[in-house]
Design an enzyme around this catalytic site. Structure first.
Site, PDB file in Angstrom:
ATOM      1  CG  ASP A  99      24.689  14.200 -16.259  1.00 42.17           C
ATOM      2  OD1 ASP A  99      24.276  13.349 -17.068  1.00 42.17           O
ATOM      3  OD2 ASP A  99      24.146  15.320 -16.113  1.00 42.17           O
ATOM      4  CE1 TYR A 132      22.633  21.076 -17.780  1.00 42.51           C
ATOM      5  CE2 TYR A 132      24.267  19.534 -16.988  1.00 42.51           C
ATOM      6  CZ  TYR A 132      22.953  19.861 -17.240  1.00 42.51           C
ATOM      7  OH  TYR A 132      21.960  18.951 -16.928  1.00 42.51           O
ATOM      8  CE  LYS A 144      22.150  15.482 -19.050  1.00 45.30           C
ATOM      9  NZ  LYS A 144      22.989  16.412 -18.283  1.00 45.30           N
ATOM     10  CG  HIS A 178      19.321  18.485 -22.099  1.00 41.29           C
ATOM     11  ND1 HIS A 178      20.466  19.197 -21.831  1.00 41.29           N
ATOM     12  CD2 HIS A 178      18.668  18.392 -20.921  1.00 41.29           C
ATOM     13  CE1 HIS A 178      20.491  19.507 -20.542  1.00 41.29           C
ATOM     14  NE2 HIS A 178      19.405  19.036 -19.972  1.00 41.29           N
ATOM     15  CG  LEU A 190      21.027  15.553  -3.289  1.00 42.23           C
ATOM     16  CD1 LEU A 190      22.281  16.354  -2.923  1.00 42.23           C
ATOM     17  CD2 LEU A 190      20.875  14.352  -2.351  1.00 42.23           C
ATOM     18  CB  ILE A 230      24.117  12.432 -11.702  1.00 36.63           C
ATOM     19  CG1 ILE A 230      22.673  12.749 -12.175  1.00 36.63           C
ATOM     20  CG2 ILE A 230      24.694  11.264 -12.511  1.00 36.63           C
ATOM     21  CD1 ILE A 230      22.593  13.290 -13.609  1.00 36.63           C
ATOM     22  CE  LYS A 250      26.263  22.647  -8.318  1.00 32.41           C
ATOM     23  NZ  LYS A 250      25.868  23.698  -7.333  1.00 32.41           N
ATOM     24  CB  SER A 251      28.251  19.239  -4.105  1.00 23.82           C
ATOM     25  OG  SER A 251      28.735  20.178  -3.170  1.00 23.82           O
ATOM     26  CB  VAL A 252      30.602  23.927  -6.332  1.00 23.78           C
ATOM     27  CG1 VAL A 252      30.097  23.873  -7.765  1.00 23.78           C
ATOM     28  CG2 VAL A 252      29.707  24.791  -5.453  1.00 23.78           C
ATOM     29  NE  ARG A 264      26.926  21.440   1.364  1.00 20.38           N
ATOM     30  CZ  ARG A 264      26.231  22.549   1.096  1.00 20.38           C
ATOM     31  NH1 ARG A 264      26.090  22.958  -0.159  1.00 20.38           N
ATOM     32  NH2 ARG A 264      25.699  23.225   2.086  1.00 20.38           N
ATOM     33  CG  ASN A 296      26.728  14.450  -1.867  1.00 16.12           C
ATOM     34  OD1 ASN A 296      26.333  14.473  -0.695  1.00 16.12           O
ATOM     35  ND2 ASN A 296      26.536  15.459  -2.705  1.00 16.12           N
TER      36      ASN A 296
END
Ligand SMILES: NC(=O)C1=CN([C@@H]2O[C@H](COP(=O)(O)OP(=O)(O)OC[C@H]3O[C@@H](n4cnc5c(N)ncnc54)[C@H](OP(=O)(O)O)[C@@H]3O)[C@@H](O)[C@H]2O)C=CC1
Ligand SMILES: O=C1CO[C@H](CO)[C@@H](O)[C@@H]1O
Length: 274
Positions: free
Chosen positions: A44, A49, A74, A107, A189, A227, A229-231, A235, A239
């Protein structure tokens, strides 16, 4: 392997995907590559972004065939309107290096300009032309959805909205279920703010899972598309490791009790118009 849902246009969508807001463009290829290796198939992103190029790089480099991936992007608010939408779509596709998209979302309704019905007609054209498999919206309220239905007759496949245990969107979800619109949870989260919640921590301890995993399981059990998110590679994998346990009725009742009408973290769609 994630579970899937079938959208109102017959397309299948993975229920657990990978969000990339705040992932820098030059880190997106690595983060998305890690996610794909971990098993995620839905990505996503959004024009705003600024990381569609990085996401496109990861898709091009993936060992998974394109048809096994589900890519969402989006349309940003300043491109709303019929012609500008078609141009913005082409630009996103170029950055993503794709011929076709799985899901395109408006969006925000960007309420004060109210151009979303014209935008939606352009979305319908992209679908008719086979360039997008499913079309949907994001941050639409019941009133926005009713106007879209009234003026275009085309029901969105998905509405992506802020949704997490502290802001459960019960009325909108009930409306969407009746209308055949799938609900996709953003900031699932609570942007990390829910991870220290004592109720969620206690449930996680009972299952030997992490709080993030319990929250993601709750979204899946609630019939939502989610959806996170983590970098952080560990994690990203954590997830996705949510398919080996189930929440009990008591766990679900405890999470239901966390809902708070003032629990919104992001902007209110009725006020957000930039
Ligand atoms: N349509 C819309 O208007 C919006 C859509 N979205 C979409 O939803 C996606 C997810 O929402 P987002 O706002 O990013 O927030 P999330 O609720 O997914 O939370 C992300 C935050 O939680 C942290 N985190 C993730 N997993 C764990 C874990 N297992 N343990 C501890 N911390 C963790 C991340 O840290 P770290 O990265 O440092 O690991 C990050 O700080 C976005 O990326 C975007 O794709 C989001 C907002 C608005
Ligand atoms: O998806 C989102 C995150 O980024 C945007 C701002 O830059 C938000 O407005 C939007 O809802």
């Amino acid at each position: 392997m994630t579970t899937s849902l079938v959208l109102n246009d017959g397309q299948s969508i993975p229920q657990l995907g990978f969000g990339v807001w705040q992932v820098p463009n030059d880190g997106a290829a690595v983060a998305v590559g890690t996610a794909i290796k971990a098993g995620y198939r839905l990505i996503d992103t959004a024009a705003i972004y600024g990381n569609e190029t990085g996401v496109g790089e990861a898709i091009a480099a993936a060992s998974v065939p394109r048809e096994d991936l589900f890519i969402t992007t989006k349309l940003w608010n300043d491109r709303q309107g019929y012609d500008s939408t078609l141009r913005a779509f082409d630009e996103s596709m170029k950055r993503l290096r794709l011929e076709g998209l799985d899901l395109y979302l408006i969006h925000w309704p960007a309420a004060q300009r109210g151009a979303y019905v014209d935008t939606w007609r352009a979305f319908a054209r992209l679908k008719e032309e086979g360039r997008v498999r499913s079309i949907g919206v994001s941050n639409f309220t019941i009133a926005h959805l009713e106007r879209l239905q009234r003026e275009s007759g085309i029901v969105p496949a998905v509405n992506q909205v802020e949704l997490h245990p502290r802001f459960q969107q019960t009325a909108l979800r009930r409306f969407q279920e009746k209308a055949g619109i799938a609900t996709e949870s953003w900031s699932p989260l609570g942007q990390g703010t829910l991870l220290q919640d004592p109720v969620l921590k206690a449930i996680a301890a009972r299952h030997g899972k992490t709080t993030a995993q319990v929250i993601i399981r709750w979204h899946l059990d609630s019939g939502l598309i989610v959806i996170p998110k983590s970098v952080t590679p560990a994690r990203i994998r954590e997830n996705f490791d949510v398919f080996d346990f189930e929440l009990s009725p008591e766990d679900k009742a405890g999470i239901a009790g966390l809902d708070d009408p003032r629990g919104r973290i992001g902007p209110d769609p009725d006020r957000f118009s930039n």
